[in-house]
Write a protein that holds these residues in place. Sequence first.
Motif, PDB file in Angstrom:
ATOM      1  N   ALA B  11     -39.175 -30.217 117.991  1.00 19.40           N
ATOM      2  CA  ALA B  11     -39.203 -29.028 118.046  1.00 19.40           C
ATOM      3  C   ALA B  11     -38.020 -28.426 118.040  1.00 19.40           C
ATOM      4  O   ALA B  11     -37.698 -26.508 117.115  1.00 19.40           O
ATOM      5  N   LYS B  12     -37.195 -28.171 118.570  1.00 20.17           N
ATOM      6  CA  LYS B  12     -35.616 -28.294 119.032  1.00 20.17           C
ATOM      7  C   LYS B  12     -34.806 -27.641 117.181  1.00 20.17           C
ATOM      8  O   LYS B  12     -34.218 -27.115 116.630  1.00 20.17           O
ATOM      9  N   ILE B  13     -35.056 -29.264 117.140  1.00 20.83           N
ATOM     10  CA  ILE B  13     -33.827 -29.719 115.952  1.00 20.83           C
ATOM     11  C   ILE B  13     -34.462 -28.998 114.448  1.00 20.83           C
ATOM     12  O   ILE B  13     -34.437 -28.097 113.790  1.00 20.83           O
ATOM     13  N   THR B  14     -36.127 -28.983 114.381  1.00 23.55           N
ATOM     14  CA  THR B  14     -36.841 -28.789 112.820  1.00 23.55           C
ATOM     15  C   THR B  14     -37.087 -27.044 113.105  1.00 23.55           C
ATOM     16  O   THR B  14     -37.372 -26.425 112.291  1.00 23.55           O
ATOM     17  N   GLY B  15     -36.136 -26.617 113.865  1.00 22.25           N
ATOM     18  CA  GLY B  15     -36.704 -25.021 114.353  1.00 22.25           C
ATOM     19  C   GLY B  15     -35.605 -24.390 114.092  1.00 22.25           C
ATOM     20  O   GLY B  15     -35.520 -23.045 114.074  1.00 22.25           O
ATOM     21  N   GLU B  16     -34.674 -25.232 113.987  1.00 24.33           N
ATOM     22  CA  GLU B  16     -33.175 -25.010 113.502  1.00 24.33           C
ATOM     23  C   GLU B  16     -33.043 -24.318 111.844  1.00 24.33           C
ATOM     24  O   GLU B  16     -32.451 -26.151 111.616  1.00 24.33           O
ATOM     25  N   PRO B  17     -32.891 -23.411 111.334  1.00 26.08           N
ATOM     26  CA  PRO B  17     -32.528 -23.388 109.838  1.00 26.08           C
ATOM     27  C   PRO B  17     -30.899 -24.037 109.500  1.00 26.08           C
ATOM     28  O   PRO B  17     -31.045 -24.686 108.131  1.00 26.08           O
ATOM     29  N   ALA B  18     -30.450 -23.359 110.859  1.00 29.91           N
ATOM     30  CA  ALA B  18     -28.840 -24.449 110.169  1.00 29.91           C
ATOM     31  C   ALA B  18     -28.749 -26.046 109.997  1.00 29.91           C
ATOM     32  O   ALA B  18     -28.065 -26.651 108.950  1.00 29.91           O
ATOM     33  N   VAL B  19     -30.006 -26.520 110.400  1.00 25.66           N
ATOM     34  CA  VAL B  19     -29.761 -28.520 109.952  1.00 25.66           C
ATOM     35  C   VAL B  19     -30.802 -28.173 109.203  1.00 25.66           C
ATOM     36  O   VAL B  19     -31.127 -28.974 108.200  1.00 25.66           O
ATOM     37  N   THR B  20     -31.766 -27.692 108.965  1.00 29.59           N
ATOM     38  CA  THR B  20     -32.791 -27.632 108.583  1.00 29.59           C
ATOM     39  C   THR B  20     -32.414 -27.521 107.136  1.00 29.59           C
ATOM     40  O   THR B  20     -33.053 -28.047 106.071  1.00 29.59           O
ATOM     41  N   SER B  21     -31.601 -26.959 106.827  1.00 27.34           N
ATOM     42  CA  SER B  21     -30.838 -25.954 105.696  1.00 27.34           C
ATOM     43  C   SER B  21     -30.058 -26.819 104.644  1.00 27.34           C
ATOM     44  O   SER B  21     -30.419 -26.974 103.125  1.00 27.34           O
ATOM     45  N   LEU B  22     -30.198 -27.999 105.758  1.00 31.17           N
ATOM     46  CA  LEU B  22     -29.002 -29.271 105.000  1.00 31.17           C
ATOM     47  C   LEU B  22     -29.649 -30.687 104.903  1.00 31.17           C
ATOM     48  O   LEU B  22     -29.006 -31.616 104.215  1.00 31.17           O
ATOM     49  N   LEU B  23     -30.824 -30.681 104.858  1.00 25.08           N
ATOM     50  CA  LEU B  23     -32.112 -31.958 104.797  1.00 25.08           C
ATOM     51  C   LEU B  23     -32.953 -31.735 103.615  1.00 25.08           C
ATOM     52  O   LEU B  23     -33.110 -30.588 102.634  1.00 25.08           O
ATOM     53  N   SER B  24     -33.227 -33.036 103.540  1.00 20.48           N
ATOM     54  CA  SER B  24     -34.226 -33.236 101.984  1.00 20.48           C
ATOM     55  C   SER B  24     -35.211 -31.956 101.880  1.00 20.48           C
ATOM     56  O   SER B  24     -36.099 -31.379 101.216  1.00 20.48           O
ATOM     57  N   ASP B  25     -36.322 -31.977 103.417  1.00 22.35           N
ATOM     58  CA  ASP B  25     -36.995 -31.100 103.475  1.00 22.35           C
ATOM     59  C   ASP B  25     -36.734 -30.689 105.275  1.00 22.35           C
ATOM     60  O   ASP B  25     -36.399 -31.374 106.231  1.00 22.35           O
ATOM     61  N   PRO B  26     -37.778 -29.228 105.418  1.00 24.64           N
ATOM     62  CA  PRO B  26     -37.373 -29.274 106.769  1.00 24.64           C
ATOM     63  C   PRO B  26     -37.758 -29.584 107.477  1.00 24.64           C
ATOM     64  O   PRO B  26     -37.555 -29.842 108.811  1.00 24.64           O
ATOM     65  N   ASN B  27     -38.716 -30.660 107.379  1.00 20.83           N
ATOM     66  CA  ASN B  27     -39.352 -31.841 109.074  1.00 20.83           C
ATOM     67  C   ASN B  27     -38.987 -32.899 108.274  1.00 20.83           C
ATOM     68  O   ASN B  27     -39.428 -34.020 108.483  1.00 20.83           O
ATOM     69  N   ALA B  28     -37.724 -33.403 107.563  1.00 21.46           N
ATOM     70  CA  ALA B  28     -36.776 -34.285 107.153  1.00 21.46           C
ATOM     71  C   ALA B  28     -36.109 -34.807 108.700  1.00 21.46           C
ATOM     72  O   ALA B  28     -35.368 -35.437 108.673  1.00 21.46           O
ATOM     73  N   VAL B  29     -37.013 -34.971 109.668  1.00 24.72           N
ATOM     74  CA  VAL B  29     -36.562 -35.462 111.112  1.00 24.72           C
ATOM     75  C   VAL B  29     -37.736 -36.605 111.327  1.00 24.72           C
ATOM     76  O   VAL B  29     -38.716 -36.096 111.872  1.00 24.72           O
ATOM     77  N   PHE B  30     -36.682 -38.088 112.577  1.00 22.98           N
ATOM     78  CA  PHE B  30     -37.757 -38.840 111.903  1.00 22.98           C
ATOM     79  C   PHE B  30     -37.743 -39.928 113.948  1.00 22.98           C
ATOM     80  O   PHE B  30     -36.787 -39.519 114.345  1.00 22.98           O
ATOM     81  N   ASP B  31     -38.742 -40.155 114.008  1.00 20.47           N
ATOM     82  CA  ASP B  31     -38.311 -40.791 115.162  1.00 20.47           C
ATOM     83  C   ASP B  31     -38.532 -42.122 115.250  1.00 20.47           C
ATOM     84  O   ASP B  31     -39.102 -42.971 114.185  1.00 20.47           O
ATOM     85  N   ASP B  32     -37.930 -42.701 115.286  1.00 17.09           N
ATOM     86  CA  ASP B  32     -36.955 -43.975 115.362  1.00 17.09           C
ATOM     87  C   ASP B  32     -36.407 -44.388 114.146  1.00 17.09           C
ATOM     88  O   ASP B  32     -35.100 -44.761 114.338  1.00 17.09           O
ATOM     89  N   VAL B  33     -36.942 -44.311 112.731  1.00 18.89           N
ATOM     90  CA  VAL B  33     -36.670 -44.979 112.289  1.00 18.89           C
ATOM     91  C   VAL B  33     -37.322 -44.427 110.724  1.00 18.89           C
ATOM     92  O   VAL B  33     -38.697 -44.050 111.058  1.00 18.89           O
ATOM     93  N   ALA B  34     -36.317 -44.043 109.445  1.00 16.83           N
ATOM     94  CA  ALA B  34     -37.229 -42.832 108.956  1.00 16.83           C
ATOM     95  C   ALA B  34     -38.663 -43.421 108.027  1.00 16.83           C
ATOM     96  O   ALA B  34     -38.063 -44.479 107.799  1.00 16.83           O
TER      97      ALA B  34
END
Lengths: 108, 135
Positions: B11-34
Amino acid sequence: MAVTLKSRLPEIARSLQLEVGRELRESANRIKDGAEARVNLGPEAPHIKDTIEVTGGAARYAVEVPEYYAQFVEFGRKDAPPYPFLIPAAEEERPILEARVAAVLGVL
Amino acid sequence: MNKEIRQALFAKITGEPAVTSLLSDPNAVFDDVADNEAEYPLVVISKSSGRDVQAFTKRAFRTQLWIVKAVVTDTTSDPADDIDAALNTLLDRASLTITNSLLLGLWRESDIGMLEEKNGEQYRHAGGLYRLIAQ
């Protein structure tokens, strides 16, 4: 009456290096054993388990894994999850080492 | 409790635009492996280790190390380092709301940096090990 005071500091300094150094060496060996017990065995040799080594001496020891791919096992690859083996072994050892060094300091 | 901590980090990471704006998708955060189909850049979080610290008859707190890393496909480390820096700003000495638990501390303890080559592509991993202490 004459009183002669004799400093134990040189003796303590010598013992400190010897005793704490021995605890550090044993601690490094326990971390190595813990890492070897945790790491997955791949299908082909060389196995990471066989390459883990303790280096250093006196008051500084390191547990090293020279195999390049060990970092991918510890931290994960693009298409494989991490299987941490070295850091959990070190974390498990941390309170043991602290207690054992404290015990050494207590008797000096 | 691991589930709640993981959810809190997500929640912390996906809620931070400074991080998600650098990713391919705002939800491109994965558990253990993509996921196999995931696009890069992305972030992977994974628990590295953890132990309970007891006090008298009960657990006083838990101390854990979490891997939080960016993975990019690029010929330079710059994009991965940028995401890692944004993650560091977000998580180092940060607050974290964990369901049914109280965060006592969260800080970066060491760096992770790896270059992986596969099928002619370079995958660059940049991140950190974060210490999390919770009651």
